[in-house]
Design a protein around this motif. Structure first.
Motif, mmCIF file in Angstrom:
data_model
loop_
_atom_site.group_PDB
_atom_site.id
_atom_site.type_symbol
_atom_site.label_atom_id
_atom_site.label_comp_id
_atom_site.label_asym_id
_atom_site.label_seq_id
_atom_site.Cartn_x
_atom_site.Cartn_y
_atom_site.Cartn_z
ATOM 1 N N ALA A 107 0.653 -1.183 0.087
ATOM 2 C CA ALA A 107 -0.163 0.107 -0.252
ATOM 3 C C ALA A 107 0.780 1.381 0.040
ATOM 4 O O ALA A 107 0.537 2.250 -0.631
ATOM 5 N N GLY A 108 1.961 1.169 0.619
ATOM 6 C CA GLY A 108 2.926 2.249 0.992
ATOM 7 C C GLY A 108 3.552 2.572 -0.561
ATOM 8 O O GLY A 108 3.636 3.859 -1.021
ATOM 9 N N GLY A 109 3.609 1.580 -1.277
ATOM 10 C CA GLY A 109 4.205 1.762 -2.674
ATOM 11 C C GLY A 109 3.360 2.437 -3.422
ATOM 12 O O GLY A 109 3.616 3.178 -4.411
ATOM 13 N N ARG A 110 2.237 2.200 -3.464
ATOM 14 C CA ARG A 110 1.133 2.672 -4.382
ATOM 15 C C ARG A 110 0.750 4.036 -3.935
ATOM 16 O O ARG A 110 0.824 5.063 -4.974
ATOM 17 N N LEU A 111 0.782 4.600 -2.701
ATOM 18 C CA LEU A 111 0.903 5.668 -2.126
ATOM 19 C C LEU A 111 1.925 6.593 -2.887
ATOM 20 O O LEU A 111 1.708 7.643 -3.128
ATOM 21 N N LEU A 112 3.089 6.189 -2.805
ATOM 22 C CA LEU A 112 4.420 6.796 -3.103
ATOM 23 C C LEU A 112 4.114 7.201 -4.483
ATOM 24 O O LEU A 112 4.421 8.467 -5.181
ATOM 25 N N LYS A 113 3.746 6.120 -5.430
ATOM 26 C CA LYS A 113 3.595 6.514 -7.130
ATOM 27 C C LYS A 113 2.500 7.689 -7.238
ATOM 28 O O LYS A 113 2.699 8.495 -7.961
ATOM 29 N N LEU A 114 1.221 7.638 -6.454
ATOM 30 C CA LEU A 114 0.470 8.564 -6.419
ATOM 31 C C LEU A 114 1.000 10.134 -6.157
ATOM 32 O O LEU A 114 0.804 10.841 -6.903
ATOM 33 N N PHE A 115 1.572 9.916 -5.221
ATOM 34 C CA PHE A 115 2.228 11.332 -4.423
ATOM 35 C C PHE A 115 3.238 11.733 -5.452
ATOM 36 O O PHE A 115 3.302 13.203 -5.650
ATOM 37 N N GLU A 116 4.227 11.127 -5.817
ATOM 38 C CA GLU A 116 5.267 11.492 -6.527
ATOM 39 C C GLU A 116 4.924 11.938 -7.827
ATOM 40 O O GLU A 116 5.929 12.606 -8.483
ATOM 41 N N ALA A 117 3.849 11.744 -8.511
ATOM 42 C CA ALA A 117 3.487 12.399 -9.611
ATOM 43 C C ALA A 117 2.992 13.647 -9.668
ATOM 44 O O ALA A 117 2.707 14.432 -10.627
ATOM 45 N N HIS A 118 3.079 14.568 -8.384
ATOM 46 C CA HIS A 118 2.670 15.764 -8.179
ATOM 47 C C HIS A 118 3.538 16.635 -7.763
ATOM 48 O O HIS A 118 4.424 16.030 -6.773
ATOM 49 N N ARG A 119 3.774 17.786 -8.000
ATOM 50 C CA ARG A 119 4.550 18.629 -7.150
ATOM 51 C C ARG A 119 3.837 19.253 -5.918
ATOM 52 O O ARG A 119 2.642 19.868 -6.110
ATOM 53 N N LEU A 120 4.318 19.010 -4.700
ATOM 54 C CA LEU A 120 3.472 19.134 -3.573
ATOM 55 C C LEU A 120 4.284 20.467 -2.703
ATOM 56 O O LEU A 120 5.464 20.435 -2.803
ATOM 57 N N THR A 121 3.637 21.030 -1.767
ATOM 58 C CA THR A 121 4.086 22.229 -1.001
ATOM 59 C C THR A 121 4.835 21.296 0.215
ATOM 60 O O THR A 121 4.489 20.242 0.431
ATOM 61 N N PRO A 122 5.479 22.185 0.740
ATOM 62 C CA PRO A 122 6.226 21.561 2.283
ATOM 63 C C PRO A 122 5.212 20.903 2.973
ATOM 64 O O PRO A 122 5.054 19.516 3.500
ATOM 65 N N THR A 123 4.038 21.754 3.270
ATOM 66 C CA THR A 123 2.828 21.125 4.193
ATOM 67 C C THR A 123 2.328 19.793 3.448
ATOM 68 O O THR A 123 1.916 18.980 4.146
ATOM 69 N N GLN A 124 1.980 19.861 2.077
ATOM 70 C CA GLN A 124 1.509 18.899 1.313
ATOM 71 C C GLN A 124 2.450 17.621 1.495
ATOM 72 O O GLN A 124 2.027 16.563 1.669
ATOM 73 N N ARG A 125 3.691 17.733 1.327
ATOM 74 C CA ARG A 125 4.684 16.880 1.511
ATOM 75 C C ARG A 125 4.687 16.021 2.949
ATOM 76 O O ARG A 125 4.704 14.856 2.891
ATOM 77 N N ARG A 126 4.306 17.022 3.752
ATOM 78 C CA ARG A 126 4.119 16.332 5.257
ATOM 79 C C ARG A 126 3.038 15.549 5.453
ATOM 80 O O ARG A 126 2.981 14.671 6.229
ATOM 81 N N ILE A 127 1.973 15.756 4.771
ATOM 82 C CA ILE A 127 0.561 15.258 4.697
ATOM 83 C C ILE A 127 0.945 13.817 4.070
ATOM 84 O O ILE A 127 0.572 12.643 4.437
ATOM 85 N N ALA A 128 1.784 13.975 2.782
ATOM 86 C CA ALA A 128 1.839 12.536 1.926
ATOM 87 C C ALA A 128 2.769 11.736 2.946
ATOM 88 O O ALA A 128 2.478 10.518 2.944
ATOM 89 N N HIS A 129 3.684 12.382 3.641
ATOM 90 C CA HIS A 129 4.884 11.498 4.595
ATOM 91 C C HIS A 129 3.801 10.622 5.544
ATOM 92 O O HIS A 129 3.973 9.517 5.723
ATOM 93 N N CYS A 130 3.054 11.457 6.138
ATOM 94 C CA CYS A 130 2.154 10.853 7.238
ATOM 95 C C CYS A 130 1.269 9.695 6.531
ATOM 96 O O CYS A 130 1.160 8.580 7.352
ATOM 97 N N LEU A 131 0.665 9.642 5.464
ATOM 98 C CA LEU A 131 -0.164 8.887 4.655
ATOM 99 C C LEU A 131 0.631 7.550 4.386
ATOM 100 O O LEU A 131 0.212 6.462 4.618
ATOM 101 N N VAL A 132 1.804 7.873 3.915
ATOM 102 C CA VAL A 132 2.692 6.698 3.627
ATOM 103 C C VAL A 132 3.192 5.854 4.668
ATOM 104 O O VAL A 132 2.956 4.736 4.701
ATOM 105 N N ARG A 133 3.357 6.812 5.947
ATOM 106 C CA ARG A 133 3.700 5.897 7.183
ATOM 107 C C ARG A 133 2.343 5.425 7.943
ATOM 108 O O ARG A 133 2.700 4.300 8.404
ATOM 109 N N ARG A 134 1.365 5.789 7.491
ATOM 110 C CA ARG A 134 0.174 5.001 7.991
ATOM 111 C C ARG A 134 -0.588 4.287 6.891
ATOM 112 O O ARG A 134 -1.865 4.305 6.672
#
Length: 290
Positions: free
Chosen positions: A18-45
């Motif tokens: 699941a973490g791998g699929r989330l990474l692929k989804l998130f890495e396809a977009h340019r995210l702000t630092p706050t959004q990267r923080r959210i992405a990191h949280c979701l990958v961790r969970r």
């Protein structure tokens, strides 16, 4: 047993697939630092992500609820509910526990998934090859790892010293850490290798920022491409940690470190000669019990 919120481990429940699929989804977009923080949280969970409300995600990531909504929109969804529906569609199989497995077995199975994801990432050897060349060309080579990542840094430095002429382990923080980075730079270092695992010490982020200011190229092995150290790394190589036990397991980061060692050896023309010399000296001194 779930992870202790205040310990060296991260939040519980992330599944490798699941973490791998989330990474692929998130890495396809340019995210702000706050959004990267959210992405990191979701990958961790990753295992829990499809079932978390926007308020829960905001609390876990330490951001506002509107930030979570804007994050979902940045990914192309109408809002967070649409993102959560998508997560439930793409990750249901990886969140289901193995039937008849106890918590220890489930932790092992999740770690196997992390290794499978790492194997898939290594299908493109380019980043590791570039990292190996950078590390081999840096004399001296500082290797940084604090707290939970200290074991990974020490393991890498121990083996790297057998083939590299000057490896400098940086596994203690404090006011002298910046001094040691400066000393390595003055001695001719061109790169620094960092192992960064959760929970991420602020001191590591400060050290990486200082290393780049000193002119060093930072290569980082981290648990996620959205880890806090990403913004301070020139080349980041992700390897997920297992979070099913009270303390994180780091089989994938350890293995990635060994892969980096192999890549570095490929770039050092005298690596084999150094290994043979060490073996001869060790045999003469009776270092190992055969």
């Amino acid at each position: 047993m779930s992870n202790a919120a205040g310990g060296e481990s991260g939040a519980s429940g992330a599944a490798g697939g699941a973490g791998g699929r989330l990474l692929k989804l998130f890495e396809a977009h340019r995210l702000t630092p706050t959004q990267r923080r959210i992405a990191h949280c979701l990958v961790r969970r990753a295992g829990d992500a499809p079932f978390l409300s926007s308020v829960e995600v905001a609390e876990l990531a330490g951001v506002s609820q509107p930030s979570v909504t804007r994050f979902a929109v940045a990914l192309g969804f109408d809002g967070y509910p649409a993102l959560r529906r998508h997560l439930r569609e793409v990750a249901p199989s990886s969140t289901a526990p193995e039937v008849g497995c106890n918590e220890y077995q489930q932790a092992v199975i999740a770690e196997i998934e992390n290794l499978r994801h790492l194997a898939a990432v290594l299908a493109d050897p380019g980043p590791v090859s570039r990292a190996g060349a950078l590390l081999a060309g840096s004399v001296p080579l500082p290797v940084l790892g604090l707290r939970a990542a200290g074991a990974q840094a020490r393991g890498f430095a121990y083996f790297a010293a057998k083939v590299h002429p000057d490896v400098r382990l940086l596994d203690e923080g404090g006011t002298m850490l910046a001094d040691r980075i400066d000393a390595a730079a003055r001695a001719g270092a061109s790169a620094l290798l960092c192992f960064a695992l959760p929970r991420h010490p602020r001191e590591v982020i400060d050290a990486l920022a200082h290393a780049r200011e000193a002119g060093l190229t930072v290569v980082t092995v981290a648990d996620s491409a959205f880890a806090p150290v990403a913004a301070h790394s020139d080349l980041l190589l992700p390897a997920a940690v297992g979070t099913g036990l009270a303390f994180d397991t780091a089989c994938a980061p350890m293995l990635l470190g060994r892969v980096l060692l192999e890549s570095m050896c490929d770039e050092l023309p005298d690596a084999q000669a150094r290994l043979e010399e060490f073996d001869a000296q060790a045999a003469a001194r009776g270092v190992f019990v055969e």
